[in-house]
Design an enzyme around this catalytic site. Sequence first.
Site, short mmCIF file in Angstrom:
data_model
loop_
_atom_site.label_atom_id
_atom_site.label_comp_id
_atom_site.label_asym_id
_atom_site.label_seq_id
_atom_site.Cartn_x
_atom_site.Cartn_y
_atom_site.Cartn_z
N HIS A 142 0.65 -1.11 0.22
CA HIS A 142 -0.13 -0.10 -0.29
C HIS A 142 1.13 1.32 0.10
O HIS A 142 1.90 1.57 0.69
CB HIS A 142 -1.34 -0.03 1.28
N LYS A 163 0.24 11.00 0.76
CA LYS A 163 0.61 10.77 -0.22
C LYS A 163 0.53 11.15 -1.88
O LYS A 163 1.35 11.30 -2.48
CB LYS A 163 0.43 8.95 -0.06
N ASP A 181 -2.05 4.05 -4.50
CA ASP A 181 -2.87 3.46 -3.26
C ASP A 181 -2.48 1.75 -3.26
O ASP A 181 -2.53 1.58 -2.55
CB ASP A 181 -4.59 3.50 -3.94
N ARG A 247 18.19 15.58 11.04
CA ARG A 247 18.20 16.69 10.76
C ARG A 247 20.06 17.02 9.87
O ARG A 247 19.60 18.13 9.40
CB ARG A 247 18.50 17.23 12.01
#
Length: 310
Positions: A142, A163, A181, A247
């Site tokens: 998915h 998404k 999907d 980071r």
Amino acid sequence: MQETYSISLAALIKELSLEPICLPDEAERIMITNTEIDRPGLALAGFFEMFETSRIQIVGMAEHRYLELCDEQERAAKLENLFRLKPAAVILTTSLSAFAHMKEWAAKYGVPLLVTKEKTSSFMATLIAYLNLQLAPRITRHGVLVEVYGEGLLLLGDSGVGKSETAIELVKRGHRLIADDAVEIKRVSAKTLVGSAPPIIRHYVELRGIGIVDVRRIFGMGAVKDTQSIDLVINLEPWIQGKMYDRLGLDNETMDILGNRVPSITIPVKPGRNLAIILEIAAMNNRQKKMGYNTAEEFNRKLMGQMGLE
């Protein structure tokens, strides 16, 4: 137990422009299940210990010349020994002519016999690549698969994280959609994963509040692509206050998909973040890493040098 896949001989004939000489059944009903192929030189010489009947056998100029040098009775016996084992198919290359006994034994033992005009080496390379793609191990995940600056980005995350909306924004910025999907992933080699969309939802995107959108019709053919290698996995998750996110980019995370390790990063999502631009930077940065330059490592070296720790 690993699931096995198959492809019809009819598809092989169409894709590789093969000419049937003898078909024991309709080509659509003859199934090929093995990605590996053989040249039957040892089998024609009488060595069958390692012979695998599920493999396609390729008869090139060397095997053909060897059979030509045999007398008719010996040639007939050698060919019968080969066809009696019922290989998946026998293909003659370079438009070589089939011996009379070859047709006879192919018909008797129910072995497909075909010919191609391509030279042996180039044909074998094409056939292996095609079989590796069609018979590759696969799973369905998915997610969303997009191509950004030539990099295949697999977007994963919970439903509603954004998404599909991000994929549409990327398409508007000139990139291409492969699947929304559901992404069918095939392992075509030890290093390469290829993703595509199930045929029924190919080129479609679901946008909550709008419904199903046909990306190809709205944005044009240049906005979609049927298949794409997966170069980077991006996990999208809602921003969690207090969670430590990478980071500097020094963490080299990977995700295991069908036994292949794919670079992976996690991107937190919250209002105000432009995900499309972030993913464009992620794609370019990943491409740069593959070309041998890692910005995070270079910055870390400069920092350590500045601090006198290098």
